[in-house]
Design a protein around this motif. Structure first.
Motif, PDB file in Angstrom:
ATOM      1  N   ALA A 125       0.832  -1.200   0.000  1.00 23.02           N
ATOM      2  CA  ALA A 125       0.000   0.000   0.000  1.00 23.02           C
ATOM      3  C   ALA A 125       0.870   1.255   0.000  1.00 23.02           C
ATOM      4  N   GLU A 126       0.393   2.262  -0.690  1.00 25.81           N
ATOM      5  CA  GLU A 126       1.090   3.544  -0.750  1.00 25.81           C
ATOM      6  C   GLU A 126       1.253   4.155   0.650  1.00 25.81           C
ATOM      7  N   ALA A 127       0.324   3.872   1.534  1.00 25.24           N
ATOM      8  CA  ALA A 127       0.375   4.403   2.900  1.00 25.24           C
ATOM      9  C   ALA A 127       1.654   4.004   3.635  1.00 25.24           C
ATOM     10  N   PHE A 128       2.327   2.961   3.159  1.00 28.57           N
ATOM     11  CA  PHE A 128       3.537   2.478   3.826  1.00 28.57           C
ATOM     12  C   PHE A 128       4.814   3.134   3.310  1.00 28.57           C
ATOM     13  N   ARG A 129       4.704   3.946   2.273  1.00 28.76           N
ATOM     14  CA  ARG A 129       5.890   4.583   1.698  1.00 28.76           C
ATOM     15  C   ARG A 129       6.584   5.444   2.755  1.00 28.76           C
ATOM     16  N   ALA A 130       7.889   5.334   2.817  1.00 23.11           N
ATOM     17  CA  ALA A 130       8.742   6.101   3.742  1.00 23.11           C
ATOM     18  C   ALA A 130       8.496   5.741   5.210  1.00 23.11           C
ATOM     19  N   LYS A 131       7.854   4.623   5.442  1.00 18.20           N
ATOM     20  CA  LYS A 131       7.644   4.140   6.817  1.00 18.20           C
ATOM     21  C   LYS A 131       8.561   2.944   7.053  1.00 18.20           C
ATOM     22  N   SER A 132       9.064   2.836   8.268  1.00 16.06           N
ATOM     23  CA  SER A 132       9.876   1.667   8.619  1.00 16.06           C
ATOM     24  C   SER A 132       8.966   0.443   8.720  1.00 16.06           C
ATOM     25  N   ARG A 133       9.559  -0.719   8.701  1.00 17.37           N
ATOM     26  CA  ARG A 133       8.782  -1.959   8.848  1.00 17.37           C
ATOM     27  C   ARG A 133       7.989  -1.943  10.156  1.00 17.37           C
ATOM     28  N   VAL A 134       8.611  -1.464  11.225  1.00 17.26           N
ATOM     29  CA  VAL A 134       7.919  -1.394  12.518  1.00 17.26           C
ATOM     30  C   VAL A 134       6.709  -0.462  12.422  1.00 17.26           C
ATOM     31  N   GLU A 135       6.868   0.688  11.782  1.00 16.53           N
ATOM     32  CA  GLU A 135       5.751   1.620  11.618  1.00 16.53           C
ATOM     33  C   GLU A 135       4.634   0.997  10.789  1.00 16.53           C
ATOM     34  N   GLN A 136       4.998   0.290   9.728  1.00 21.86           N
ATOM     35  CA  GLN A 136       4.006  -0.375   8.882  1.00 21.86           C
ATOM     36  C   GLN A 136       3.209  -1.404   9.685  1.00 21.86           C
ATOM     37  N   HIS A 137       3.904  -2.192  10.466  1.00 22.87           N
ATOM     38  CA  HIS A 137       3.242  -3.224  11.262  1.00 22.87           C
ATOM     39  C   HIS A 137       2.350  -2.599  12.324  1.00 22.87           C
ATOM     40  N   ARG A 138       2.805  -1.508  12.917  1.00 28.37           N
ATOM     41  CA  ARG A 138       1.966  -0.812  13.904  1.00 28.37           C
ATOM     42  C   ARG A 138       0.689  -0.292  13.253  1.00 28.37           C
ATOM     43  N   MET A 139       0.794   0.198  12.019  1.00 27.68           N
ATOM     44  CA  MET A 139      -0.388   0.688  11.296  1.00 27.68           C
ATOM     45  C   MET A 139      -1.391  -0.441  11.065  1.00 27.68           C
ATOM     46  N   VAL A 140      -0.897  -1.594  10.645  1.00 27.13           N
ATOM     47  CA  VAL A 140      -1.777  -2.748  10.420  1.00 27.13           C
ATOM     48  C   VAL A 140      -2.378  -3.207  11.744  1.00 27.13           C
ATOM     49  N   ASN A 141      -1.557  -3.310  12.770  1.00 32.24           N
ATOM     50  CA  ASN A 141      -2.059  -3.727  14.083  1.00 32.24           C
ATOM     51  C   ASN A 141      -3.121  -2.759  14.606  1.00 32.24           C
ATOM     52  N   ALA A 142      -2.937  -1.458  14.390  1.00 31.57           N
ATOM     53  CA  ALA A 142      -3.929  -0.468  14.830  1.00 31.57           C
ATOM     54  C   ALA A 142      -5.243  -0.654  14.078  1.00 31.57           C
ATOM     55  N   ALA A 143      -5.161  -0.914  12.772  1.00 27.41           N
ATOM     56  CA  ALA A 143      -6.372  -1.115  11.971  1.00 27.41           C
ATOM     57  C   ALA A 143      -7.139  -2.351  12.419  1.00 27.41           C
ATOM     58  N   LEU A 144      -6.422  -3.345  12.946  1.00 31.17           N
ATOM     59  CA  LEU A 144      -7.034  -4.617  13.346  1.00 31.17           C
ATOM     60  C   LEU A 144      -7.068  -4.798  14.865  1.00 31.17           C
ATOM     61  N   ALA A 145      -7.003  -3.701  15.600  1.00 29.30           N
ATOM     62  CA  ALA A 145      -6.922  -3.768  17.064  1.00 29.30           C
ATOM     63  C   ALA A 145      -8.064  -4.575  17.677  1.00 29.30           C
ATOM     64  N   GLU A 146      -9.263  -4.386  17.191  1.00 33.20           N
ATOM     65  CA  GLU A 146     -10.420  -5.094  17.740  1.00 33.20           C
ATOM     66  C   GLU A 146     -10.289  -6.607  17.537  1.00 33.20           C
ATOM     67  N   GLU A 147      -9.888  -7.007  16.337  1.00 27.44           N
ATOM     68  CA  GLU A 147      -9.735  -8.436  16.043  1.00 27.44           C
ATOM     69  C   GLU A 147      -8.614  -9.045  16.875  1.00 27.44           C
ATOM     70  N   LEU A 148      -7.519  -8.314  17.039  1.00 24.82           N
ATOM     71  CA  LEU A 148      -6.393  -8.822  17.823  1.00 24.82           C
ATOM     72  C   LEU A 148      -6.756  -8.940  19.303  1.00 24.82           C
ATOM     73  N   LYS A 149      -7.584  -8.065  19.769  1.00 22.20           N
ATOM     74  CA  LYS A 149      -7.993  -8.099  21.175  1.00 22.20           C
ATOM     75  C   LYS A 149      -8.998  -9.218  21.434  1.00 22.20           C
ATOM     76  N   GLU A 150      -9.924  -9.401  20.493  1.00 21.66           N
ATOM     77  CA  GLU A 150     -11.035 -10.316  20.726  1.00 21.66           C
ATOM     78  C   GLU A 150     -10.801 -11.738  20.258  1.00 21.66           C
ATOM     79  N   ARG A 151     -10.151 -11.915  19.116  1.00 21.18           N
ATOM     80  CA  ARG A 151     -10.212 -13.218  18.465  1.00 21.18           C
ATOM     81  C   ARG A 151      -8.887 -13.732  17.936  1.00 21.18           C
ATOM     82  N   VAL A 152      -8.125 -12.887  17.277  1.00 19.88           N
ATOM     83  CA  VAL A 152      -6.928 -13.325  16.558  1.00 19.88           C
ATOM     84  C   VAL A 152      -5.768 -13.467  17.536  1.00 19.88           C
ATOM     85  N   HIS A 153      -5.191 -14.654  17.560  1.00 25.36           N
ATOM     86  CA  HIS A 153      -4.071 -14.934  18.459  1.00 25.36           C
ATOM     87  C   HIS A 153      -2.734 -14.530  17.841  1.00 25.36           C
TER      88      HIS A 153
END
Length: 94
Positions: A56-84
């Motif tokens: 995704a273009e949203a990841f341009r100029a972002k470090s791998r850690v920043e990219q992963h944090r962005m994905v984790n933030a978008a999926l925070a509800e799923e990670l909290k409730e269901r996804v291990h």
């Protein structure tokens, strides 16, 4: 290559959220729960372990850690409730 099984409701929700959050050029959401049956965090009904491949273009100029944090933030509800476990392969186009 073996075709991926159809995603269940959690996988579909993950796909929808990532599409809405990042408008990715490429997106694969892969349910790997069957590889983790009987392990910590696995669920008898599956949909507990996923792999996401996203470009995704949203990841341009972002470090791998920043990219992963962005994905984790978008999926925070799923990670909290269901996804291990969520494995993320992210990059910008090109």
């Amino acid at each position: 290559m073996t075709p991926q099984p159809r995603l269940g409701p959690i996988g579909q929700r993950i796909t929808k959220k990532l599409e809405q959050s990042f408008a990715p050029a490429t997106l694969q959401v892969i349910d790997e729960s069957h590889h983790h049956a009987g392990h910590s965090g696995s669920r008898p009904d599956g949909e507990s372990h996923f792999r996401v491949v996203i470009v995704a273009e949203a990841f341009r100029a972002k470090s791998r850690v920043e990219q992963h944090r962005m994905v984790n933030a978008a999926l925070a509800e799923e990670l909290k409730e269901r996804v291990h476990a969520l494995a993320i392969q992210s990059s910008a186009p090109g």
